[in-house]
Design a protein around this motif. Structure first.
Motif, PDB file in Angstrom:
ATOM      1  N   PRO A  34       0.784  -1.278   0.033  1.00 52.91           N
ATOM      2  CA  PRO A  34      -0.190   0.083  -0.255  1.00 52.91           C
ATOM      3  C   PRO A  34       0.794   1.158   0.122  1.00 52.91           C
ATOM      4  O   PRO A  34       0.323   2.347  -0.502  1.00 52.91           O
ATOM      5  CB  PRO A  34      -0.762  -0.233   1.202  1.00 52.91           C
ATOM      6  CG  PRO A  34      -0.745  -1.579   1.558  1.00 52.91           C
ATOM      7  CD  PRO A  34       0.482  -2.070   1.050  1.00 52.91           C
ATOM      8  N   HIS A  35       2.067   1.083   0.459  1.00 50.87           N
ATOM      9  CA  HIS A  35       2.967   2.534   0.349  1.00 50.87           C
ATOM     10  C   HIS A  35       3.647   2.660  -0.745  1.00 50.87           C
ATOM     11  O   HIS A  35       4.406   1.804  -1.185  1.00 50.87           O
ATOM     12  CB  HIS A  35       3.859   1.981   1.736  1.00 50.87           C
ATOM     13  CG  HIS A  35       3.430   2.355   3.140  1.00 50.87           C
ATOM     14  ND1 HIS A  35       2.830   1.273   3.692  1.00 50.87           N
ATOM     15  CD2 HIS A  35       3.104   3.414   3.820  1.00 50.87           C
ATOM     16  CE1 HIS A  35       2.308   1.507   4.905  1.00 50.87           C
ATOM     17  NE2 HIS A  35       2.552   2.819   5.076  1.00 50.87           N
ATOM     18  N   LYS A  36       3.215   3.618  -1.394  1.00 50.01           N
ATOM     19  CA  LYS A  36       3.680   3.877  -2.685  1.00 50.01           C
ATOM     20  C   LYS A  36       5.067   4.894  -2.685  1.00 50.01           C
ATOM     21  O   LYS A  36       5.953   4.809  -3.428  1.00 50.01           O
ATOM     22  CB  LYS A  36       2.710   4.700  -3.694  1.00 50.01           C
ATOM     23  CG  LYS A  36       1.383   3.923  -3.755  1.00 50.01           C
ATOM     24  CD  LYS A  36       1.626   2.362  -4.185  1.00 50.01           C
ATOM     25  CE  LYS A  36       0.406   1.505  -4.337  1.00 50.01           C
ATOM     26  NZ  LYS A  36       0.826   0.296  -4.447  1.00 50.01           N
ATOM     27  N   SER A  55       2.798   8.440   0.637  1.00 47.84           N
ATOM     28  CA  SER A  55       1.560   8.366  -0.454  1.00 47.84           C
ATOM     29  C   SER A  55       1.202   6.891  -0.455  1.00 47.84           C
ATOM     30  O   SER A  55       2.013   5.849  -0.415  1.00 47.84           O
ATOM     31  CB  SER A  55       2.037   8.386  -1.784  1.00 47.84           C
ATOM     32  OG  SER A  55       2.234   9.669  -1.918  1.00 47.84           O
ATOM     33  N   VAL A  56      -0.314   6.517   0.031  1.00 49.74           N
ATOM     34  CA  VAL A  56      -0.694   5.280   0.227  1.00 49.74           C
ATOM     35  C   VAL A  56      -1.861   5.166  -0.645  1.00 49.74           C
ATOM     36  O   VAL A  56      -2.493   5.902  -0.728  1.00 49.74           O
ATOM     37  CB  VAL A  56      -1.179   5.138   1.819  1.00 49.74           C
ATOM     38  CG1 VAL A  56      -1.697   3.706   2.188  1.00 49.74           C
ATOM     39  CG2 VAL A  56       0.159   5.648   2.665  1.00 49.74           C
ATOM     40  N   SER A  57      -2.015   3.749  -0.886  1.00 47.09           N
ATOM     41  CA  SER A  57      -3.367   3.259  -2.034  1.00 47.09           C
ATOM     42  C   SER A  57      -3.831   1.969  -1.296  1.00 47.09           C
ATOM     43  O   SER A  57      -2.966   0.950  -1.346  1.00 47.09           O
ATOM     44  CB  SER A  57      -2.913   3.252  -3.235  1.00 47.09           C
ATOM     45  OG  SER A  57      -4.077   2.855  -3.955  1.00 47.09           O
ATOM     46  N   GLY A  60      -8.194   0.887  -3.577  1.00 46.35           N
ATOM     47  CA  GLY A  60      -8.271   1.746  -4.515  1.00 46.35           C
ATOM     48  C   GLY A  60      -8.500   3.267  -3.893  1.00 46.35           C
ATOM     49  O   GLY A  60      -8.886   3.725  -4.688  1.00 46.35           O
ATOM     50  N   ASN A  62      -6.804   6.368  -2.653  1.00 47.90           N
ATOM     51  CA  ASN A  62      -5.265   7.026  -2.523  1.00 47.90           C
ATOM     52  C   ASN A  62      -5.467   7.807  -1.357  1.00 47.90           C
ATOM     53  O   ASN A  62      -6.469   8.891  -1.342  1.00 47.90           O
ATOM     54  CB  ASN A  62      -5.014   7.524  -3.705  1.00 47.90           C
ATOM     55  CG  ASN A  62      -4.876   6.606  -5.054  1.00 47.90           C
ATOM     56  OD1 ASN A  62      -4.614   5.350  -4.851  1.00 47.90           O
ATOM     57  ND2 ASN A  62      -5.473   6.816  -6.134  1.00 47.90           N
ATOM     58  N   ASP A  63      -4.076   8.180  -0.621  1.00 44.99           N
ATOM     59  CA  ASP A  63      -4.049   9.225   0.182  1.00 44.99           C
ATOM     60  C   ASP A  63      -2.744   9.678   0.535  1.00 44.99           C
ATOM     61  O   ASP A  63      -1.791   9.027   0.293  1.00 44.99           O
ATOM     62  CB  ASP A  63      -4.596   8.511   1.675  1.00 44.99           C
ATOM     63  CG  ASP A  63      -5.010   9.620   2.634  1.00 44.99           C
ATOM     64  OD1 ASP A  63      -5.031  10.760   2.264  1.00 44.99           O
ATOM     65  OD2 ASP A  63      -5.072   9.307   3.943  1.00 44.99           O
ATOM     66  N   GLU A  64      -2.559  10.896   0.891  1.00 45.44           N
ATOM     67  CA  GLU A  64      -1.441  11.601   1.401  1.00 45.44           C
ATOM     68  C   GLU A  64      -1.422  11.467   3.069  1.00 45.44           C
ATOM     69  O   GLU A  64      -2.442  12.370   3.385  1.00 45.44           O
ATOM     70  CB  GLU A  64      -1.116  12.821   0.656  1.00 45.44           C
ATOM     71  CG  GLU A  64      -0.495  12.817  -0.640  1.00 45.44           C
ATOM     72  CD  GLU A  64       0.820  12.285  -0.968  1.00 45.44           C
ATOM     73  OE1 GLU A  64       1.496  12.908  -0.143  1.00 45.44           O
ATOM     74  OE2 GLU A  64       1.220  11.915  -1.826  1.00 45.44           O
ATOM     75  N   SER A  84      -4.093  14.135   6.621  1.00 41.68           N
ATOM     76  CA  SER A  84      -4.517  13.039   5.947  1.00 41.68           C
ATOM     77  C   SER A  84      -5.693  13.681   5.002  1.00 41.68           C
ATOM     78  O   SER A  84      -6.779  14.149   5.753  1.00 41.68           O
ATOM     79  CB  SER A  84      -5.020  11.890   6.716  1.00 41.68           C
ATOM     80  OG  SER A  84      -5.667  10.756   5.606  1.00 41.68           O
ATOM     81  N   GLN A  86      -7.890  11.511   3.595  1.00 42.10           N
ATOM     82  CA  GLN A  86      -9.041  10.420   3.788  1.00 42.10           C
ATOM     83  C   GLN A  86      -9.261  10.068   5.318  1.00 42.10           C
ATOM     84  O   GLN A  86     -10.276   8.992   5.524  1.00 42.10           O
ATOM     85  CB  GLN A  86      -8.467   9.132   2.965  1.00 42.10           C
ATOM     86  CG  GLN A  86      -8.181   9.289   1.323  1.00 42.10           C
ATOM     87  CD  GLN A  86      -9.534  10.007   0.635  1.00 42.10           C
ATOM     88  OE1 GLN A  86     -10.551   9.445   1.037  1.00 42.10           O
ATOM     89  NE2 GLN A  86      -9.414  10.567  -0.293  1.00 42.10           N
TER      90      GLN A  86
END
Length: 144
Positions: A34-36, A55-57, A60, A62-64, A84, A86
């Motif tokens: 999940p950690h991009k 940056s996490v997804s 589906g 996506n979140d900073e 955040s 989200q």
């Protein structure tokens, strides 16, 4: 709706090695899908991360996120969400205890999304995070 979960698992390495792997947050994308991306914005005096942007997804979404870490030697690391898009809150911790075969790890995570999501989706995201933490971290540490 906030959800909390706990996952206990064993890693065949001493607590200092496990904590060093956890503290290497810039390497999170190597073992946590999940950690991009991860950027360390500030560190504690000992060089361990303090404020970290990620940056996490997951599922589906996506979140900073910006989180702040607190370390207690090689025994405990905890973090809480500062920013955040989200989530309202996120609190997590790893507690490490020396065991006969290495280290017993207790991972706890509480998340509270900002957007209304069905309970089963929130629980699925949390379960994914708990599984990633146990399997991904174990594989990462044991391959070092």
């Amino acid at each position: 709706m906030a959800v909390s979960g706990v996952k206990e698992f064993e890693i065949k390495a001493d607590p200092a090695t496990v904590m060093a792997a956890i503290a290497a947050v810039d390497r999170l994308p190597e073992w946590s899908s999940p950690h991009k991306s991860v950027t360390i914005e500030s560190t504690h005096d000992d060089g361990r991360p303090d404020r970290v942007r990620m940056s996490v997804s997951i599922l589906g979404i996506n979140d900073e996120q910006v989180v702040e870490y607190t370390f207690d030697g090689d025994d405990t690391v905890s973090w809480h969400l500062v920013e955040s898009g989200q989530q309202n809150t996120q609190d997590g911790s790893y507690v490490l205890t020396k065991s006969g075969t290495g280290t017993k790890v207790t991972f706890e995570l509480t998340i509270d999304p900002k957007i209304p999501l069905p309970g089963f989706l929130v629980k699925k995201a949390q379960k994914t995070a708990l599984e990633t933490a146990s399997k991904g971290l174990t594989k990462f540490v044991e391959s070092l």
